[in-house]
Design a protein around this motif. Sequence first.
Motif: not given
Length: 354
Positions: A65, A74, A77, A101
């Motif tokens: 993702g 993002v 999630k 991330l």
Amino acid sequence: MQPFVYEALPTRVVFGSGTVGQLRAEAERLGVRRVLVLSTPGRGEAQAREIAALLGDLAVGVHAGAVMHTPVNVTEKALQVVEELGADAVVAVGGGSTTGLGKAIALRTDLPQIVLPTTYAGSEMTPILGETQDGVKTTQRTPKVLPEVVIYDVDLTLGLPPAIAATSGVNAMAHAVEALYARDRNPVTSLMAEDGIRSLAQALPKIVGDPQDNEARTDALYGAWLCGACLGAVGMALHHKLCHVLGGSFDLPHAETHTIVLPHAVAYNAPAAPEAMERIARALGTSDAAQGLFALAGRLGAKQALRDIGMPADGIGQAVKAAVASPYWNPRPIEEVGLRDLLTRAWNGDPPRA
């Protein structure tokens, strides 16, 4: 020599060809048992599943993702996936988006990270995280986001298309360029910065000419490591501020934005940082740092105009105001007129002008 402070960052680096085979051993060394592998969608996810297979029963899944500029939604999630799977560590496979991330997750959970870079982004070597929310990109520096282990495997970069390798490499060079005139620069990072620029400047044209040139790929990855380490050790200046504003405001591709803006930011700062300019030019094998960077991007076939990567012309004024409103430290004062000229030339694709 001027007094200085140098703070070494505690990241374990494993460098070479075939080093991805050491992944499980590195995870076991960290004492983790439930590892979530992160990637971007598509090709990145397929590669991440191969990496997960190397972890065997230590892998609890793949989350594909990651996207550019690390949007907060993002990350939220991804955090849900971390909680659902009970992950106690993350492995980021890919470029700056995936590394970002992993860092964003670590910031909120303090989970250990292992990074397997497939580009020359360099962010894996820094305690810096940039996140985007509501069209604004903000950065912070904290040891909580510094990866515990970085595994550089040259073999993972062989599939990186030459065009992406080119802009990713220039993006890495930007870290070293700004390290040479950073407020907290020191002799150690300056040595690393010059060698990083030299390694990438020599390797990138060879990669464009022969994407399977293993020696050039090795030199480029080595250069990217040096440049990333520089970014992790000292502060950022005008170039990074402008790229963060442009990326967050207009969702421009990260590496391409850095490639276009860098020669113009260097030209802007040239009068205030002559020693840095001399070192950059020497590393490039040219007489002028800004023009040398612009010429290198041209030889690599990279786009050289912001308008060609999606920035609207009426966004120049917005970007100038944002950069002036909350500037990073810079060797030359941040002036609205000068920034407008800089961004206008970058938008048009004109050569840089001091």
